[in-house]
Design a protein around this motif. Sequence first.
Motif, PDB file in Angstrom:
ATOM      1  N   PRO A 100       0.829  -1.216   0.000  1.00 50.19           N
ATOM      2  CA  PRO A 100       0.000   0.000   0.000  1.00 50.19           C
ATOM      3  C   PRO A 100       0.858   1.258   0.000  1.00 50.19           C
ATOM      4  O   PRO A 100       1.965   1.272   0.543  1.00 50.19           O
ATOM      5  N   ASP A 101       0.342   2.314  -0.626  1.00 46.48           N
ATOM      6  CA  ASP A 101       1.045   3.600  -0.579  1.00 46.48           C
ATOM      7  C   ASP A 101       1.065   4.141   0.850  1.00 46.48           C
ATOM      8  O   ASP A 101       2.043   4.757   1.281  1.00 46.48           O
TER       9      ASP A 101
ATOM     10  N   ALA B 203       5.139  -1.919   8.021  1.00 44.59           N
ATOM     11  CA  ALA B 203       4.791  -1.111   6.852  1.00 44.59           C
ATOM     12  C   ALA B 203       6.012  -0.375   6.318  1.00 44.59           C
ATOM     13  O   ALA B 203       6.195  -0.244   5.101  1.00 44.59           O
ATOM     14  N   GLU B 204       6.863   0.092   7.218  1.00 48.53           N
ATOM     15  CA  GLU B 204       8.085   0.776   6.788  1.00 48.53           C
ATOM     16  C   GLU B 204       8.971  -0.159   5.971  1.00 48.53           C
ATOM     17  O   GLU B 204       9.591   0.251   4.981  1.00 48.53           O
ATOM     18  N   ARG B 205       9.026  -1.427   6.348  1.00 47.62           N
ATOM     19  CA  ARG B 205       9.887  -2.382   5.647  1.00 47.62           C
ATOM     20  C   ARG B 205       9.470  -2.593   4.198  1.00 47.62           C
ATOM     21  O   ARG B 205      10.292  -2.965   3.363  1.00 47.62           O
ATOM     22  N   VAL B 206       8.189  -2.375   3.872  1.00 43.17           N
ATOM     23  CA  VAL B 206       7.746  -2.553   2.483  1.00 43.17           C
ATOM     24  C   VAL B 206       7.623  -1.214   1.755  1.00 43.17           C
ATOM     25  O   VAL B 206       7.087  -1.156   0.646  1.00 43.17           O
ATOM     26  N   GLY B 207       8.100  -0.136   2.389  1.00 43.24           N
ATOM     27  CA  GLY B 207       8.102   1.164   1.728  1.00 43.24           C
ATOM     28  C   GLY B 207       6.787   1.909   1.772  1.00 43.24           C
ATOM     29  O   GLY B 207       6.552   2.818   0.966  1.00 43.24           O
ATOM     30  N   SER B 208       5.909   1.562   2.709  1.00 44.89           N
ATOM     31  CA  SER B 208       4.613   2.229   2.828  1.00 44.89           C
ATOM     32  C   SER B 208       4.728   3.435   3.759  1.00 44.89           C
ATOM     33  O   SER B 208       5.408   3.374   4.789  1.00 44.89           O
TER      34      SER B 208
ATOM     35  N   LEU C  47       5.050   4.260  18.919  1.00 41.60           N
ATOM     36  CA  LEU C  47       4.618   5.013  17.744  1.00 41.60           C
ATOM     37  C   LEU C  47       5.778   5.568  16.926  1.00 41.60           C
ATOM     38  O   LEU C  47       5.563   6.332  15.988  1.00 41.60           O
ATOM     39  N   SER C  48       6.998   5.169  17.267  1.00 36.79           N
ATOM     40  CA  SER C  48       8.171   5.812  16.667  1.00 36.79           C
ATOM     41  C   SER C  48       8.295   5.557  15.169  1.00 36.79           C
ATOM     42  O   SER C  48       8.930   6.343  14.459  1.00 36.79           O
ATOM     43  N   ARG C  49       7.707   4.470  14.647  1.00 36.30           N
ATOM     44  CA  ARG C  49       7.866   4.173  13.221  1.00 36.30           C
ATOM     45  C   ARG C  49       6.773   4.799  12.363  1.00 36.30           C
ATOM     46  O   ARG C  49       6.780   4.652  11.140  1.00 36.30           O
ATOM     47  N   TYR C  50       5.833   5.476  12.989  1.00 39.26           N
ATOM     48  CA  TYR C  50       4.809   6.201  12.227  1.00 39.26           C
ATOM     49  C   TYR C  50       5.313   7.615  11.938  1.00 39.26           C
ATOM     50  O   TYR C  50       5.817   8.300  12.825  1.00 39.26           O
ATOM     51  N   GLN C  51       5.133   8.053  10.698  1.00 42.42           N
ATOM     52  CA  GLN C  51       5.612   9.383  10.320  1.00 42.42           C
ATOM     53  C   GLN C  51       4.733  10.489  10.887  1.00 42.42           C
ATOM     54  O   GLN C  51       5.222  11.582  11.173  1.00 42.42           O
ATOM     55  N   ARG C  52       3.439  10.232  10.997  1.00 42.48           N
ATOM     56  CA  ARG C  52       2.526  11.220  11.560  1.00 42.48           C
ATOM     57  C   ARG C  52       1.597  10.546  12.567  1.00 42.48           C
ATOM     58  O   ARG C  52       1.109   9.436  12.333  1.00 42.48           O
ATOM     59  N   VAL C  53       1.350  11.266  13.655  1.00 41.31           N
ATOM     60  CA  VAL C  53       0.399  10.836  14.678  1.00 41.31           C
ATOM     61  C   VAL C  53      -0.717  11.875  14.707  1.00 41.31           C
ATOM     62  O   VAL C  53      -0.479  13.045  15.012  1.00 41.31           O
TER      63      VAL C  53
ATOM     64  N   SER D 105       2.291  14.164   2.134  1.00 42.94           N
ATOM     65  CA  SER D 105       3.534  14.563   2.788  1.00 42.94           C
ATOM     66  C   SER D 105       4.348  13.342   3.209  1.00 42.94           C
ATOM     67  O   SER D 105       5.568  13.282   3.004  1.00 42.94           O
ATOM     68  N   CYS D 106       3.674  12.344   3.778  1.00 41.70           N
ATOM     69  CA  CYS D 106       4.376  11.136   4.228  1.00 41.70           C
ATOM     70  C   CYS D 106       4.924  10.336   3.051  1.00 41.70           C
ATOM     71  O   CYS D 106       6.035   9.789   3.118  1.00 41.70           O
ATOM     72  N   ILE D 107       4.168  10.261   1.962  1.00 36.87           N
ATOM     73  CA  ILE D 107       4.643   9.544   0.773  1.00 36.87           C
ATOM     74  C   ILE D 107       5.880  10.231   0.208  1.00 36.87           C
ATOM     75  O   ILE D 107       6.860   9.577  -0.179  1.00 36.87           O
ATOM     76  N   ASN D 108       5.855  11.561   0.173  1.00 35.12           N
ATOM     77  CA  ASN D 108       7.011  12.302  -0.339  1.00 35.12           C
ATOM     78  C   ASN D 108       8.246  12.053   0.522  1.00 35.12           C
ATOM     79  O   ASN D 108       9.351  11.870   0.007  1.00 35.12           O
ATOM     80  N   GLU D 109       8.062  12.033   1.839  1.00 30.20           N
ATOM     81  CA  GLU D 109       9.189  11.749   2.731  1.00 30.20           C
ATOM     82  C   GLU D 109       9.707  10.334   2.525  1.00 30.20           C
ATOM     83  O   GLU D 109      10.917  10.082   2.609  1.00 30.20           O
ATOM     84  N   GLN D 110       8.790   9.403   2.261  1.00 29.53           N
ATOM     85  CA  GLN D 110       9.191   8.020   2.025  1.00 29.53           C
ATOM     86  C   GLN D 110      10.021   7.919   0.744  1.00 29.53           C
ATOM     87  O   GLN D 110      11.003   7.178   0.684  1.00 29.53           O
ATOM     88  N   ASP D 111       9.625   8.693  -0.273  1.00 25.87           N
ATOM     89  CA  ASP D 111      10.340   8.671  -1.553  1.00 25.87           C
ATOM     90  C   ASP D 111      11.640   9.467  -1.510  1.00 25.87           C
ATOM     91  O   ASP D 111      12.562   9.210  -2.291  1.00 25.87           O
ATOM     92  N   HIS D 112      11.702  10.472  -0.609  1.00 27.61           N
ATOM     93  CA  HIS D 112      12.888  11.333  -0.504  1.00 27.61           C
ATOM     94  C   HIS D 112      13.328  11.388   0.954  1.00 27.61           C
ATOM     95  O   HIS D 112      13.016  12.351   1.666  1.00 27.61           O
ATOM     96  N   PRO D 113      14.007  10.354   1.434  1.00 34.25           N
ATOM     97  CA  PRO D 113      14.412  10.291   2.845  1.00 34.25           C
ATOM     98  C   PRO D 113      15.178  11.544   3.267  1.00 34.25           C
ATOM     99  O   PRO D 113      16.006  12.070   2.527  1.00 34.25           O
ATOM    100  N   GLY D 114      14.859  12.014   4.473  1.00 38.47           N
ATOM    101  CA  GLY D 114      15.534  13.190   5.007  1.00 38.47           C
ATOM    102  C   GLY D 114      14.878  14.495   4.638  1.00 38.47           C
ATOM    103  O   GLY D 114      15.226  15.552   5.155  1.00 38.47           O
ATOM    104  N   GLU D 115      13.891  14.447   3.733  1.00 36.68           N
ATOM    105  CA  GLU D 115      13.203  15.665   3.303  1.00 36.68           C
ATOM    106  C   GLU D 115      11.841  15.729   3.966  1.00 36.68           C
ATOM    107  O   GLU D 115      11.016  14.836   3.818  1.00 36.68           O
ATOM    108  N   ARG D 116      11.578  16.792   4.717  1.00 36.23           N
ATOM    109  CA  ARG D 116      10.310  16.945   5.430  1.00 36.23           C
ATOM    110  C   ARG D 116       9.387  17.847   4.621  1.00 36.23           C
ATOM    111  O   ARG D 116       9.741  18.968   4.280  1.00 36.23           O
ATOM    112  N   THR D 117       8.194  17.335   4.308  1.00 34.82           N
ATOM    113  CA  THR D 117       7.229  18.094   3.521  1.00 34.82           C
ATOM    114  C   THR D 117       6.109  18.579   4.416  1.00 34.82           C
ATOM    115  O   THR D 117       5.486  17.777   5.115  1.00 34.82           O
ATOM    116  N   PRO D 118       5.818  19.900   4.425  1.00 33.54           N
ATOM    117  CA  PRO D 118       4.699  20.385   5.239  1.00 33.54           C
ATOM    118  C   PRO D 118       3.392  19.763   4.777  1.00 33.54           C
ATOM    119  O   PRO D 118       3.175  19.561   3.587  1.00 33.54           O
ATOM    120  N   SER D 119       2.511  19.469   5.748  1.00 33.12           N
ATOM    121  CA  SER D 119       1.201  18.912   5.399  1.00 33.12           C
ATOM    122  C   SER D 119       0.091  19.864   5.805  1.00 33.12           C
ATOM    123  O   SER D 119      -1.046  19.605   5.585  1.00 33.12           O
TER     124      SER D 119
END
Length: 391
Positions: free
Chosen positions: A96-97, A116-121, A153-159, A377-391
């Motif tokens: 899943p995206d 989910a992080e391990r499969v790039g979601s 909750l540390s592996r979730y990008q947004r809470v 925003s989370c998908i963009n961060e997943q595709d570009h590690p280290g880059e934080r996108t405002p949501s």
Amino acid sequence: MAPSAADGARALRVAFLGQAVGRRADGLTSYSEQVVSGLLRRGEEVYFHHARGDGSQVPVDPRHAVAWPTLRFKTVTIPLPGFRTRMQGWLAAHRPDVTHCSLSFTLDDGWVGAAAERVGSARVVTFHLPFGQVGTGRALVMRELHRFWARRLSRYQRVIVFTEEHRHRLAEVGVELGRIEVLPNAVDTDRFCPGPSRVRAERLAGSSLVVGFAGRLDPEKGVRELLTGFERARLGPSARLLLAGRGALEGKVRQLAERDPRVVYLGQLGHLRDRVDFWRAVDLFCLPSSAEGLSISLLEAMASGCAVAVTPAGGLPVVAGGGLELDPSRLADAVAEQLQETSPGRARELGARAREEAVRHHGIDRMLDRLLAIYGSCINEQDHPGERTPS
């Protein structure tokens, strides 16, 4: 507005881990239904995961529903052996995206974020737990539960939480403030709106003032104080108290309904149409709760044109001056006083104001726009590690 499939963009594949309706019907099931139905209306592709024991009413095509065998102890859902292996396999097969978990799905919600992080979601979690009134024993218990989940909750990008106060409370127990998004609950104000009610016509005909409560019949919801306050209030024989839900105090509610003909208990509202009909029957929604996030029942009542009487913890700030305040230090008396002082005409006036507030600030479309922006925003961060996108 975030791009969605409705705008011609590729449909997002969303794995939503939520709560189904059947044996349970509460704020979490309403949240799952509203969010998933909204995403489907936007053209997204949603796979709905739920505990098999919750029930079988799901907001997706059954072919997109995944029911997991679990054990449930009070409010805790425990996955059975083999869950992690099968869930990791499902994630690897479907990729899943976005993986969005409505906490708590099971005690393995933290592990799901890592899987989910391990499969790039991309990973999003909605944190529903309330925090309780400061200085009470319940507040201390809830703080420890917040601390328990914060570490997971540390592996979730947004809470996602529902209020600024909740955001800061969660940050105090260790969740990075920048990862916490305030996204209040919402309501479909086209679906929940004033109108004729079958329940009102068939079971409440001739009633002067109908006071309503729908939700968990548990002590922290102030159910005892509501029942006591209604009995103390001098409302006359044509007033009614309409209740729906399940919980620890269901027996007490049934006993009062058998003893007092003014009290009507409907059991659990398992279908959306039943919730719509319920709120259309109510003049005044009373929520003397000691602990809430942002009650979906409150928003449904407001959108349906009900006046509302709530504690500060129950959501008084949401009503923005259009609600009746219940003093949490003397709840039963406060309920009785507010009921006595609210005439049917006054209830209609406050209900119209509450409806306006719900339409203006709590519509489902605004919430979905924000949610899709968070996903993006989370998908963009997943595709570009280290880059934080405002949501």
